[in-house]
Design a protein around this motif. Structure first.
Motif, PDB file in Angstrom:
ATOM      1  N   GLY A  40       0.793  -1.214   0.000  1.00 48.27           N
ATOM      2  CA  GLY A  40       0.000   0.000   0.000  1.00 48.27           C
ATOM      3  C   GLY A  40       0.832   1.273   0.000  1.00 48.27           C
ATOM      4  O   GLY A  40       0.305   2.366  -0.238  1.00 48.27           O
ATOM      5  N   ALA A  41       2.124   1.146   0.259  1.00 50.27           N
ATOM      6  CA  ALA A  41       2.994   2.314   0.272  1.00 50.27           C
ATOM      7  C   ALA A  41       3.325   2.750  -1.144  1.00 50.27           C
ATOM      8  O   ALA A  41       3.211   1.979  -2.102  1.00 50.27           O
ATOM      9  N   GLU A  42       3.729   3.999  -1.282  1.00 49.21           N
ATOM     10  CA  GLU A  42       4.088   4.526  -2.595  1.00 49.21           C
ATOM     11  C   GLU A  42       5.451   3.995  -3.036  1.00 49.21           C
ATOM     12  O   GLU A  42       6.306   3.670  -2.220  1.00 49.21           O
ATOM     13  N   GLY A  43       5.627   3.892  -4.352  1.00 51.54           N
ATOM     14  CA  GLY A  43       6.926   3.548  -4.904  1.00 51.54           C
ATOM     15  C   GLY A  43       7.104   2.111  -5.309  1.00 51.54           C
ATOM     16  O   GLY A  43       8.151   1.750  -5.858  1.00 51.54           O
ATOM     17  N   PHE A  44       6.105   1.265  -5.058  1.00 51.95           N
ATOM     18  CA  PHE A  44       6.245  -0.147  -5.400  1.00 51.95           C
ATOM     19  C   PHE A  44       5.562  -0.510  -6.716  1.00 51.95           C
ATOM     20  O   PHE A  44       5.825  -1.570  -7.278  1.00 51.95           O
ATOM     21  N   PHE A  45       4.638   0.331  -7.192  1.00 55.66           N
ATOM     22  CA  PHE A  45       3.939   0.077  -8.445  1.00 55.66           C
ATOM     23  C   PHE A  45       3.947   1.347  -9.283  1.00 55.66           C
ATOM     24  O   PHE A  45       3.858   2.452  -8.747  1.00 55.66           O
ATOM     25  N   ASP A  46       4.026   1.161 -10.615  1.00 55.79           N
ATOM     26  CA  ASP A  46       3.935   2.327 -11.481  1.00 55.79           C
ATOM     27  C   ASP A  46       2.462   2.637 -11.758  1.00 55.79           C
ATOM     28  O   ASP A  46       1.560   2.001 -11.210  1.00 55.79           O
ATOM     29  N   ASP A  47       2.194   3.600 -12.605  1.00 58.47           N
ATOM     30  CA  ASP A  47       0.818   4.014 -12.870  1.00 58.47           C
ATOM     31  C   ASP A  47      -0.010   2.917 -13.519  1.00 58.47           C
ATOM     32  O   ASP A  47      -1.243   2.922 -13.436  1.00 58.47           O
ATOM     33  N   GLY A  48       0.663   1.969 -14.176  1.00 60.37           N
ATOM     34  CA  GLY A  48      -0.048   0.862 -14.801  1.00 60.37           C
ATOM     35  C   GLY A  48      -0.277  -0.310 -13.873  1.00 60.37           C
ATOM     36  O   GLY A  48      -0.868  -1.312 -14.272  1.00 60.37           O
ATOM     37  N   GLY A  49       0.228  -0.200 -12.631  1.00 57.90           N
ATOM     38  CA  GLY A  49       0.059  -1.284 -11.673  1.00 57.90           C
ATOM     39  C   GLY A  49       1.134  -2.349 -11.761  1.00 57.90           C
ATOM     40  O   GLY A  49       0.983  -3.441 -11.194  1.00 57.90           O
ATOM     41  N   TYR A  50       2.250  -2.057 -12.439  1.00 56.97           N
ATOM     42  CA  TYR A  50       3.334  -3.018 -12.551  1.00 56.97           C
ATOM     43  C   TYR A  50       4.365  -2.778 -11.449  1.00 56.97           C
ATOM     44  O   TYR A  50       4.602  -1.632 -11.052  1.00 56.97           O
ATOM     45  N   ARG A  62      -5.796  -2.725  -5.540  1.00 58.01           N
ATOM     46  CA  ARG A  62      -5.190  -1.540  -4.915  1.00 58.01           C
ATOM     47  C   ARG A  62      -6.039  -0.337  -5.280  1.00 58.01           C
ATOM     48  O   ARG A  62      -6.283  -0.066  -6.456  1.00 58.01           O
ATOM     49  N   THR A  63      -6.515   0.367  -4.250  1.00 59.02           N
ATOM     50  CA  THR A  63      -7.309   1.562  -4.500  1.00 59.02           C
ATOM     51  C   THR A  63      -6.386   2.764  -4.693  1.00 59.02           C
ATOM     52  O   THR A  63      -5.206   2.726  -4.361  1.00 59.02           O
ATOM     53  N   LYS A  64      -6.950   3.832  -5.203  1.00 56.70           N
ATOM     54  CA  LYS A  64      -6.166   5.042  -5.414  1.00 56.70           C
ATOM     55  C   LYS A  64      -5.795   5.710  -4.099  1.00 56.70           C
ATOM     56  O   LYS A  64      -4.940   6.597  -4.073  1.00 56.70           O
ATOM     57  N   ARG A  65      -6.409   5.264  -3.010  1.00 54.62           N
ATOM     58  CA  ARG A  65      -6.043   5.765  -1.690  1.00 54.62           C
ATOM     59  C   ARG A  65      -4.917   4.952  -1.066  1.00 54.62           C
ATOM     60  O   ARG A  65      -4.492   5.227   0.057  1.00 54.62           O
ATOM     61  N   GLY A  66      -4.448   3.927  -1.779  1.00 58.64           N
ATOM     62  CA  GLY A  66      -3.337   3.133  -1.281  1.00 58.64           C
ATOM     63  C   GLY A  66      -3.731   1.903  -0.498  1.00 58.64           C
ATOM     64  O   GLY A  66      -2.863   1.208   0.038  1.00 58.64           O
ATOM     65  N   GLU A  67      -5.028   1.574  -0.452  1.00 61.59           N
ATOM     66  CA  GLU A  67      -5.456   0.352   0.223  1.00 61.59           C
ATOM     67  C   GLU A  67      -5.185  -0.840  -0.687  1.00 61.59           C
ATOM     68  O   GLU A  67      -5.495  -0.798  -1.877  1.00 61.59           O
ATOM     69  N   VAL A  68      -4.606  -1.894  -0.136  1.00 69.89           N
ATOM     70  CA  VAL A  68      -4.352  -3.119  -0.895  1.00 69.89           C
ATOM     71  C   VAL A  68      -5.022  -4.274  -0.170  1.00 69.89           C
ATOM     72  O   VAL A  68      -4.881  -4.425   1.049  1.00 69.89           O
ATOM     73  N   MET A  69      -5.758  -5.089  -0.905  1.00 65.14           N
ATOM     74  CA  MET A  69      -6.482  -6.199  -0.295  1.00 65.14           C
ATOM     75  C   MET A  69      -6.567  -7.375  -1.259  1.00 65.14           C
ATOM     76  O   MET A  69      -6.570  -7.193  -2.482  1.00 65.14           O
ATOM     77  N   LEU A  74     -15.149   1.823 -10.300  1.00 61.50           N
ATOM     78  CA  LEU A  74     -13.924   1.560 -11.061  1.00 61.50           C
ATOM     79  C   LEU A  74     -12.960   2.737 -11.009  1.00 61.50           C
ATOM     80  O   LEU A  74     -11.741   2.548 -11.063  1.00 61.50           O
ATOM     81  N   ASP A  75     -13.502   3.946 -10.870  1.00 67.65           N
ATOM     82  CA  ASP A  75     -12.629   5.117 -10.811  1.00 67.65           C
ATOM     83  C   ASP A  75     -11.911   5.235  -9.471  1.00 67.65           C
ATOM     84  O   ASP A  75     -11.030   6.079  -9.309  1.00 67.65           O
ATOM     85  N   GLU A  76     -12.263   4.377  -8.503  1.00 64.05           N
ATOM     86  CA  GLU A  76     -11.586   4.380  -7.206  1.00 64.05           C
ATOM     87  C   GLU A  76     -10.394   3.421  -7.178  1.00 64.05           C
ATOM     88  O   GLU A  76      -9.614   3.439  -6.228  1.00 64.05           O
ATOM     89  N   LEU A  77     -10.263   2.576  -8.199  1.00 59.45           N
ATOM     90  CA  LEU A  77      -9.234   1.540  -8.205  1.00 59.45           C
ATOM     91  C   LEU A  77      -8.043   1.932  -9.066  1.00 59.45           C
ATOM     92  O   LEU A  77      -8.204   2.469 -10.159  1.00 59.45           O
ATOM     93  N   GLN A  78      -6.850   1.616  -8.551  1.00 58.07           N
ATOM     94  CA  GLN A  78      -5.649   1.753  -9.368  1.00 58.07           C
ATOM     95  C   GLN A  78      -5.472   0.512 -10.232  1.00 58.07           C
ATOM     96  O   GLN A  78      -5.151   0.602 -11.403  1.00 58.07           O
TER      97      GLN A  78
END
Length: 214
Positions: free
Chosen positions: A99-109, A165-172, A200-204
């Protein structure tokens, strides 16, 4: 094969169908207490096996083949914990850490530093990664400490287990109940935990779990 492996498989089968162990027994036409913890040990404290008749009835009631049930018993497909296996190495982090920043790019990779690595059988997706499960919301299918292999390229369908992963950084890690053009409905495999609904607009991203170590 151990007693606890067979009982775990029954619990997992129940959870996959949104049932408790007693609910699964009832669905199969058995006494609702047939799979209670008290029925899993004898008066002398020794572990007991479920009857073959009980297993046959729950497989019939859920439309589950014996091969699929055997996979639940063995934990297959599984990665032996603590041993290298042939194939390739992919990045690994904890579910909470993801959920922290820096582990995934904008495409989720997966990108950036901070990832460990794990050896896995060959996974065709070059962007596949691994997450270590934390918490109990996926029990009894995935337990705290299990490692799941996630494929961003794999198609996601209803009933698949997914990492969101949501755009708020929640991962489940959840099960996809349904997806419309605007919303996604997710279920926790552990009936003690609530499900979630997101626009769908809430999800990364939403990626499919394709493998698990147990």
């Amino acid at each position: 094969m151990r007693h606890e492996d067979v009982w775990r498989a029954i619990d997992a089968l129940a959870a996959e169908h949104g049932l408790s162990a007693s609910g699964l027994a009832r669905k199969a036409g058995l006494d609702p207490t047939a799979f209670n913890p008290s029925k899993r040990t004898g008066p002398d404290g020794r572990s007991r096996w479920p009857s073959t008749e009980s297993v046959a009835k729950v497989l019939s009631a859920t439309g589950t083949g014996i091969e699929a049930f055997a996979s639940l018993v063995t934990g297959a497909p599984a990665l032996p914990r603590g041993r290298a296996v042939p194939g390739r190495r992919i990045p690994l982090i904890g579910l909470a850490q993801a959920g922290a920043e820096g582990f995934f790019d904008d495409g989720g990779y997966p990108v950036g530093a901070g990832w460990d690595e794990i050896s896995v059988p060959d996974v065709p997706d070059p962007n596949a990664y691994a997450l270590e499960i934390s918490g109990d919301s996926m029990e009894p299918v995935f337990r705290d400490g299990d490692v799941v292999i996630v494929s961003p390229a794999a198609p996601v369908r209803r009933g698949d287990r997914v990492v969101v992963r949501t755009k708020r950084g929640e991962v489940m890690a959840k099960e996809l109940l349904r997806q419309s053009a605007r919303r996604v409905e997710l279920a926790s495999l552990n009936p003690a935990h609530p499900g979630f609904t997101f626009g769908l607009d809430e999800l990364q991203f939403m990626h499919r779990i394709v493998w698990a170590s147990q």
